[in-house]
Design a protein around this motif. Structure first.
Motif, PDB file in Angstrom:
ATOM      1  N   GLY A 122      24.475  -1.342   6.195  1.00 37.58           N
ATOM      2  CA  GLY A 122      24.357  -1.370   4.738  1.00 37.58           C
ATOM      3  C   GLY A 122      22.954  -1.695   4.263  1.00 37.58           C
ATOM      4  O   GLY A 122      22.596  -1.391   3.121  1.00 37.58           O
ATOM      5  N   ASN A 123      22.139  -2.312   5.095  1.00 34.85           N
ATOM      6  CA  ASN A 123      20.776  -2.724   4.696  1.00 34.85           C
ATOM      7  C   ASN A 123      19.716  -1.730   5.159  1.00 34.85           C
ATOM      8  O   ASN A 123      18.528  -2.054   5.160  1.00 34.85           O
ATOM      9  N   PHE A 124      20.147  -0.536   5.563  1.00 40.60           N
ATOM     10  CA  PHE A 124      19.204   0.454   6.105  1.00 40.60           C
ATOM     11  C   PHE A 124      19.288   1.748   5.311  1.00 40.60           C
ATOM     12  O   PHE A 124      20.376   2.298   5.121  1.00 40.60           O
ATOM     13  N   GLN A 125      18.137   2.251   4.864  1.00 41.68           N
ATOM     14  CA  GLN A 125      18.119   3.465   4.045  1.00 41.68           C
ATOM     15  C   GLN A 125      17.112   4.483   4.574  1.00 41.68           C
ATOM     16  O   GLN A 125      15.907   4.289   4.438  1.00 41.68           O
ATOM     17  N   PRO A 126      17.571   5.567   5.206  1.00 38.00           N
ATOM     18  CA  PRO A 126      16.620   6.599   5.628  1.00 38.00           C
ATOM     19  C   PRO A 126      16.166   7.438   4.427  1.00 38.00           C
ATOM     20  O   PRO A 126      16.963   7.736   3.543  1.00 38.00           O
ATOM     21  N   ILE A 127      14.893   7.800   4.419  1.00 36.54           N
ATOM     22  CA  ILE A 127      14.335   8.629   3.350  1.00 36.54           C
ATOM     23  C   ILE A 127      13.603   9.800   4.003  1.00 36.54           C
ATOM     24  O   ILE A 127      12.677   9.594   4.793  1.00 36.54           O
ATOM     25  N   ASN A 128      14.047  11.023   3.694  1.00 32.44           N
ATOM     26  CA  ASN A 128      13.421  12.214   4.270  1.00 32.44           C
ATOM     27  C   ASN A 128      12.286  12.653   3.341  1.00 32.44           C
ATOM     28  O   ASN A 128      12.507  13.327   2.346  1.00 32.44           O
ATOM     29  N   ALA A 129      11.074  12.204   3.671  1.00 31.43           N
ATOM     30  CA  ALA A 129       9.926  12.503   2.804  1.00 31.43           C
ATOM     31  C   ALA A 129       8.639  12.316   3.586  1.00 31.43           C
ATOM     32  O   ALA A 129       8.618  11.644   4.624  1.00 31.43           O
ATOM     33  N   ARG A 130       7.583  12.909   3.058  1.00 28.22           N
ATOM     34  CA  ARG A 130       6.245  12.563   3.544  1.00 28.22           C
ATOM     35  C   ARG A 130       5.838  11.289   2.827  1.00 28.22           C
ATOM     36  O   ARG A 130       5.967  11.197   1.605  1.00 28.22           O
ATOM     37  N   VAL A 131       5.343  10.332   3.580  1.00 33.14           N
ATOM     38  CA  VAL A 131       5.089   9.019   2.980  1.00 33.14           C
ATOM     39  C   VAL A 131       4.099   9.088   1.832  1.00 33.14           C
ATOM     40  O   VAL A 131       4.234   8.374   0.826  1.00 33.14           O
ATOM     41  N   GLU A 132       3.123   9.995   1.942  1.00 34.95           N
ATOM     42  CA  GLU A 132       2.096  10.053   0.895  1.00 34.95           C
ATOM     43  C   GLU A 132       2.664  10.542  -0.433  1.00 34.95           C
ATOM     44  O   GLU A 132       2.053  10.336  -1.479  1.00 34.95           O
ATOM     45  N   ASN A 133       3.845  11.178  -0.385  1.00 34.99           N
ATOM     46  CA  ASN A 133       4.470  11.660  -1.625  1.00 34.99           C
ATOM     47  C   ASN A 133       5.494  10.677  -2.182  1.00 34.99           C
ATOM     48  O   ASN A 133       6.062  10.911  -3.246  1.00 34.99           O
ATOM     49  N   LEU A 134       5.754   9.616  -1.459  1.00 43.79           N
ATOM     50  CA  LEU A 134       6.830   8.698  -1.841  1.00 43.79           C
ATOM     51  C   LEU A 134       6.374   7.770  -2.961  1.00 43.79           C
ATOM     52  O   LEU A 134       5.322   7.131  -2.858  1.00 43.79           O
ATOM     53  N   GLN A 135       7.166   7.722  -4.023  1.00 41.16           N
ATOM     54  CA  GLN A 135       6.881   6.800  -5.141  1.00 41.16           C
ATOM     55  C   GLN A 135       8.128   5.959  -5.368  1.00 41.16           C
ATOM     56  O   GLN A 135       8.945   6.260  -6.232  1.00 41.16           O
ATOM     57  N   PRO A 136       8.295   4.875  -4.615  1.00 41.39           N
ATOM     58  CA  PRO A 136       9.521   4.085  -4.723  1.00 41.39           C
ATOM     59  C   PRO A 136       9.581   3.318  -6.045  1.00 41.39           C
ATOM     60  O   PRO A 136       8.537   3.007  -6.627  1.00 41.39           O
ATOM     61  N   GLU A 137      10.808   3.033  -6.505  1.00 44.61           N
ATOM     62  CA  GLU A 137      10.957   2.263  -7.751  1.00 44.61           C
ATOM     63  C   GLU A 137      10.350   0.878  -7.583  1.00 44.61           C
ATOM     64  O   GLU A 137       9.727   0.338  -8.482  1.00 44.61           O
ATOM     65  N   LEU A 138      10.561   0.277  -6.408  1.00 40.75           N
ATOM     66  CA  LEU A 138      10.025  -1.053  -6.120  1.00 40.75           C
ATOM     67  C   LEU A 138       9.110  -0.960  -4.911  1.00 40.75           C
ATOM     68  O   LEU A 138       9.439  -0.274  -3.942  1.00 40.75           O
ATOM     69  N   PRO A 139       7.973  -1.660  -4.939  1.00 39.49           N
ATOM     70  CA  PRO A 139       7.125  -1.657  -3.737  1.00 39.49           C
ATOM     71  C   PRO A 139       7.741  -2.547  -2.645  1.00 39.49           C
ATOM     72  O   PRO A 139       8.760  -3.204  -2.861  1.00 39.49           O
ATOM     73  N   PHE A 140       7.111  -2.575  -1.493  1.00 34.92           N
ATOM     74  CA  PHE A 140       7.632  -3.298  -0.326  1.00 34.92           C
ATOM     75  C   PHE A 140       6.691  -4.451   0.015  1.00 34.92           C
ATOM     76  O   PHE A 140       5.472  -4.297  -0.054  1.00 34.92           O
ATOM     77  N   ASP A 141       7.261  -5.579   0.422  1.00 36.31           N
ATOM     78  CA  ASP A 141       6.368  -6.675   0.829  1.00 36.31           C
ATOM     79  C   ASP A 141       5.926  -6.504   2.277  1.00 36.31           C
ATOM     80  O   ASP A 141       4.976  -7.155   2.717  1.00 36.31           O
TER      81      ASP A 141
END
Ligand SMILES: C[S@@+](CC[C@H](N)C(=O)[O-])C[C@H]1O[C@@H](n2cnc3c(N)ncnc32)[C@H](O)[C@@H]1O
Length: 212
Positions: A122-141
């Motif tokens: 439940g705490n794991f989320q795969p995202i199929n994207a190129r990282v340079e195009n990723l604009q997440p709603e929240l940044p990561f620490d």
């Protein structure tokens, strides 16, 4: 018997040597993930490692050797995660850690989604994207990668994902002195940890990069 069952003891001893207290049920989930990697590797071409024992040393223990340095991280992104490394073992180890896993190859991200479902992560989320195009709603620490790119490219491609006060964590083999000399402006090395991975006779370093 499953392919990894003979190495359950080696996993338990390795985790203890890393100073990680890991419940038996958690170790069983780590092995179950290793089994999925072995099972689907031929179809998805996830990793060059095919020997069951090396799945324990080179994938599970290698991924988890960084865990003590991430104990304050709450939202982690794993960049260029391939078959889910190090993100899936870290998500299994720490159910309270939210892990997003960024992988550009569709079939690898699909494998990770399948593993998420089969392992109930439940705490794991795969995202199929190129990282340079990723604009997440929240940044990561915390933003981590293993075998992804040079340090300079890691900063350029994934630096925008790091929250204020957060860090990039680069898992490397030998000390990457040349790459450190070519860090993009605005970023600096905060710490470099030499890691000893049980059962793995090779140098490992974790580099922590922060904004200046
Ligand atoms: C050498 S593999 C390492 C996989 C995994 N981290 C490991 O240690 O086993 C690098 C991965 O990065 C992915 N990748 C390369 N460029 C990427 C990008 N711009 N964004 C997201 N993933 C990328 C590749 O598809 C590949 O699966």
């Amino acid at each position: 018997m499953s392919a990894l069952a003979p190495y359950a003891g080696q996993l338990a001893e390795g985790l203890a040597a890393l100073g990680l207290e890991v419940a038996e049920a958690t170790r069983a989930r780590l092995l179950a993930y290793g089994e999925l990697l072995l099972k689907w590797n031929r179809v998805y071409n996830l990793t060059a490692i095919r020997r069951p024992q090396e799945v324990v040393t080179h994938h599970l223990l290698d991924s988890l050797a960084v865990a003590p340095w991430l104990d304050k991280v709450q939202r982690l992104a794993d960049i260029g995660s391939g078959g889910g490394l190090p993100g899936i073992p870290l998500a299994i180890l720490r159910p309270e850690l939210a892990v997003s896993s960024v992988e550009t190859v569709n079939k690898k991200a699909s494998f990770q989604q399948q593993a998420k479902i089969e392992l109930g992560l439940g705490n794991f989320q795969p995202i199929n994207a190129r990282v340079e195009n990723l604009q997440p709603e929240l940044p990561f620490d915390g933003v981590i990668s293993r075998a992804f790119s040079s340090l300079g490219d890691f900063v350029q491609l994934a630096g925008h994902l790091v929250a204020e006060g957060g860090a990039l964590y680069a898992m490397k083999g030998l000390r990457p002195d040349e790459e450190l000399g070519a860090l993009p402006a605005g970023w600096t090395l905060q710490a470099m940890h030499a890691l000893a991975v049980p059962g793995l006779d090779a140098e490992r370093h974790l580099l922590v990069l922060v904004r200046m």
